[in-house]
Design a protein around this motif. Structure first.
Motif, PDB file in Angstrom:
ATOM      1  N   ASP A  22      51.582  45.394  47.122  1.00 19.21           N
ATOM      2  CA  ASP A  22      50.419  44.612  46.689  1.00 19.21           C
ATOM      3  C   ASP A  22      50.251  44.579  45.173  1.00 19.21           C
ATOM      4  O   ASP A  22      49.670  43.635  44.642  1.00 19.21           O
ATOM      5  CB  ASP A  22      49.140  45.126  47.360  1.00 19.21           C
ATOM      6  N   ARG A  23      50.747  45.574  44.481  1.00 16.34           N
ATOM      7  CA  ARG A  23      50.710  45.520  43.013  1.00 16.34           C
ATOM      8  C   ARG A  23      51.530  44.336  42.505  1.00 16.34           C
ATOM      9  O   ARG A  23      51.214  43.747  41.484  1.00 16.34           O
ATOM     10  CB  ARG A  23      51.240  46.818  42.415  1.00 16.34           C
ATOM     11  N   PRO A  27      48.756  40.700  41.537  1.00 16.93           N
ATOM     12  CA  PRO A  27      48.616  41.420  40.267  1.00 16.93           C
ATOM     13  C   PRO A  27      47.207  41.401  39.683  1.00 16.93           C
ATOM     14  O   PRO A  27      46.830  42.318  38.962  1.00 16.93           O
ATOM     15  CB  PRO A  27      49.601  40.702  39.347  1.00 16.93           C
ATOM     16  N   GLY A  30      45.267  43.867  42.095  1.00 16.57           N
ATOM     17  CA  GLY A  30      45.950  45.142  42.228  1.00 16.57           C
ATOM     18  C   GLY A  30      46.075  45.568  43.669  1.00 16.57           C
ATOM     19  O   GLY A  30      46.023  44.761  44.591  1.00 16.57           O
ATOM     20  N   ALA A  31      46.225  46.830  43.859  1.00 14.31           N
ATOM     21  CA  ALA A  31      46.508  47.361  45.184  1.00 14.31           C
ATOM     22  C   ALA A  31      45.281  47.925  45.887  1.00 14.31           C
ATOM     23  O   ALA A  31      45.409  48.576  46.912  1.00 14.31           O
ATOM     24  CB  ALA A  31      47.572  48.443  45.061  1.00 14.31           C
TER      25      ALA A  31
END
Length: 138
Positions: A22-23, A27, A30-31
Protein backbone atom coordinates in the motif's frame (compact mmCIF):
# COMPACT_ATOMS: atom_id res chain seq x y z
CA UNK A 1 -19.91 -3.88 14.21
CA UNK A 2 -16.95 -3.81 11.83
CA UNK A 3 -15.05 -6.72 13.39
CA UNK A 4 -17.94 -9.12 12.85
CA UNK A 5 -18.45 -8.04 9.22
CA UNK A 6 -15.72 -10.24 7.78
CA UNK A 7 -12.97 -12.65 8.68
CA UNK A 8 -9.79 -10.71 9.43
CA UNK A 9 -6.34 -12.18 8.86
CA UNK A 10 -4.72 -13.17 12.14
CA UNK A 11 -1.14 -13.24 10.86
CA UNK A 12 0.97 -10.14 11.49
CA UNK A 13 2.98 -11.03 8.37
CA UNK A 14 -0.12 -10.51 6.21
CA UNK A 15 -0.49 -6.96 7.50
CA UNK A 16 3.24 -6.25 7.15
CA UNK A 17 3.06 -7.32 3.50
CA UNK A 18 -0.05 -5.21 2.91
CA UNK A 19 1.70 -2.16 4.36
CA UNK A 20 4.62 -2.57 1.95
CA UNK A 21 2.27 -2.89 -1.03
CA UNK A 22 0.00 0.00 0.00
CA UNK A 23 2.93 2.38 0.41
CA UNK A 24 3.48 1.91 -3.32
CA UNK A 25 -0.15 1.66 -4.46
CA UNK A 26 -1.44 4.59 -2.40
CA UNK A 27 1.47 7.00 -1.88
CA UNK A 28 -0.70 9.94 -0.78
CA UNK A 29 -2.46 8.10 2.04
CA UNK A 30 0.30 5.69 2.78
CA UNK A 31 -0.19 2.36 4.42
CA UNK A 32 -2.49 3.45 7.24
CA UNK A 33 -5.45 1.53 5.82
CA UNK A 34 -3.45 -1.70 5.60
CA UNK A 35 -2.12 -1.64 9.15
CA UNK A 36 -3.32 -4.23 11.65
CA UNK A 37 -6.65 -3.59 13.39
CA UNK A 38 -7.93 -4.94 16.70
CA UNK A 39 -10.34 -7.01 14.60
CA UNK A 40 -7.47 -9.36 13.77
CA UNK A 41 -7.76 -10.64 17.31
CA UNK A 42 -11.55 -10.40 17.69
CA UNK A 43 -12.85 -13.48 19.52
CA UNK A 44 -15.71 -14.32 17.16
CA UNK A 45 -16.30 -15.08 13.51
CA UNK A 46 -18.47 -13.04 11.11
CA UNK A 47 -22.14 -12.98 12.02
CA UNK A 48 -23.38 -13.21 8.41
CA UNK A 49 -21.84 -14.13 5.06
CA UNK A 50 -20.32 -11.29 3.06
CA UNK A 51 -22.80 -9.38 0.93
CA UNK A 52 -22.34 -9.86 -2.80
CA UNK A 53 -22.51 -6.57 -4.70
CA UNK A 54 -24.00 -6.99 -8.13
CA UNK A 55 -26.59 -5.61 -10.53
CA UNK A 56 -29.50 -7.43 -8.88
CA UNK A 57 -31.72 -5.65 -6.39
CA UNK A 58 -33.32 -2.25 -5.97
CA UNK A 59 -32.11 0.76 -7.94
CA UNK A 60 -31.49 2.96 -4.94
CA UNK A 61 -27.73 3.42 -4.75
CA UNK A 62 -25.96 6.77 -5.02
CA UNK A 63 -22.16 6.95 -4.74
CA UNK A 64 -20.42 10.28 -3.99
CA UNK A 65 -16.70 10.52 -4.74
CA UNK A 66 -13.92 13.09 -5.02
CA UNK A 67 -11.70 12.67 -8.08
CA UNK A 68 -8.54 12.97 -5.98
CA UNK A 69 -9.38 11.24 -2.70
CA UNK A 70 -6.14 9.96 -1.16
CA UNK A 71 -7.85 7.42 1.12
CA UNK A 72 -10.57 5.96 -1.12
CA UNK A 73 -9.27 6.24 -4.68
CA UNK A 74 -11.51 6.93 -7.66
CA UNK A 75 -10.59 3.54 -9.14
CA UNK A 76 -12.33 1.78 -6.24
CA UNK A 77 -15.46 3.91 -6.63
CA UNK A 78 -15.54 3.11 -10.34
CA UNK A 79 -15.27 -0.62 -9.59
CA UNK A 80 -18.10 -0.35 -7.08
CA UNK A 81 -20.22 1.59 -9.57
CA UNK A 82 -19.60 -1.07 -12.22
CA UNK A 83 -20.49 -3.88 -9.80
CA UNK A 84 -23.84 -2.25 -8.99
CA UNK A 85 -24.62 -1.78 -12.67
CA UNK A 86 -27.76 0.19 -13.44
CA UNK A 87 -28.82 0.01 -9.79
CA UNK A 88 -26.48 2.90 -9.00
CA UNK A 89 -25.48 6.38 -10.05
CA UNK A 90 -22.20 8.05 -9.17
CA UNK A 91 -21.58 11.72 -8.49
CA UNK A 92 -17.95 12.76 -8.78
CA UNK A 93 -16.54 16.13 -7.82
CA UNK A 94 -13.39 17.60 -9.33
CA UNK A 95 -11.75 18.12 -5.95
CA UNK A 96 -9.28 16.47 -3.62
CA UNK A 97 -9.36 15.37 -0.05
CA UNK A 98 -11.09 12.55 1.75
CA UNK A 99 -14.86 12.83 2.26
CA UNK A 100 -16.97 14.53 -0.34
CA UNK A 101 -20.59 15.15 0.64
CA UNK A 102 -21.00 18.23 2.86
CA UNK A 103 -17.30 18.22 3.76
CA UNK A 104 -16.48 20.40 0.77
CA UNK A 105 -18.36 23.36 -0.66
CA UNK A 106 -19.11 21.83 -4.06
CA UNK A 107 -22.70 22.93 -4.72
CA UNK A 108 -23.15 20.47 -7.59
CA UNK A 109 -22.15 17.42 -5.54
CA UNK A 110 -23.89 18.53 -2.34
CA UNK A 111 -27.09 19.49 -4.17
CA UNK A 112 -27.22 16.28 -6.23
CA UNK A 113 -26.62 14.07 -3.21
CA UNK A 114 -29.06 16.02 -0.99
CA UNK A 115 -31.81 15.69 -3.57
CA UNK A 116 -31.72 11.89 -3.36
CA UNK A 117 -32.91 11.39 0.25
CA UNK A 118 -35.21 14.42 0.18
CA UNK A 119 -37.01 13.59 -3.08
CA UNK A 120 -36.22 9.91 -3.57
CA UNK A 121 -35.01 10.63 -7.07
CA UNK A 122 -31.55 9.73 -8.30
CA UNK A 123 -29.99 11.46 -11.29
CA UNK A 124 -30.85 9.85 -14.63
CA UNK A 125 -27.13 9.38 -15.33
CA UNK A 126 -23.85 9.67 -13.50
CA UNK A 127 -22.96 13.28 -12.68
CA UNK A 128 -19.52 14.89 -13.04
CA UNK A 129 -19.29 18.07 -10.97
CA UNK A 130 -16.76 20.69 -12.02
CA UNK A 131 -14.22 22.16 -9.63
CA UNK A 132 -15.46 25.12 -7.63
CA UNK A 133 -13.44 27.76 -5.78
CA UNK A 134 -12.70 26.76 -2.21
CA UNK A 135 -14.03 29.29 0.32
CA UNK A 136 -11.38 30.63 2.66
CA UNK A 137 -11.00 28.58 5.81
CA UNK A 138 -11.57 25.21 4.11
Amino acid sequence: MICNDSAWPRSEAVYQGNVVVDRIRFPMFGAAGADIWPCAFWPSEPIEPAVRIDGGGPSNVLIAQNLRDPATPLSGARQLRQAFGDRARMVTADQGGHLAYLFKANTCLNGTVSAFPTTGQRPENDVACAAEPTPSGQ
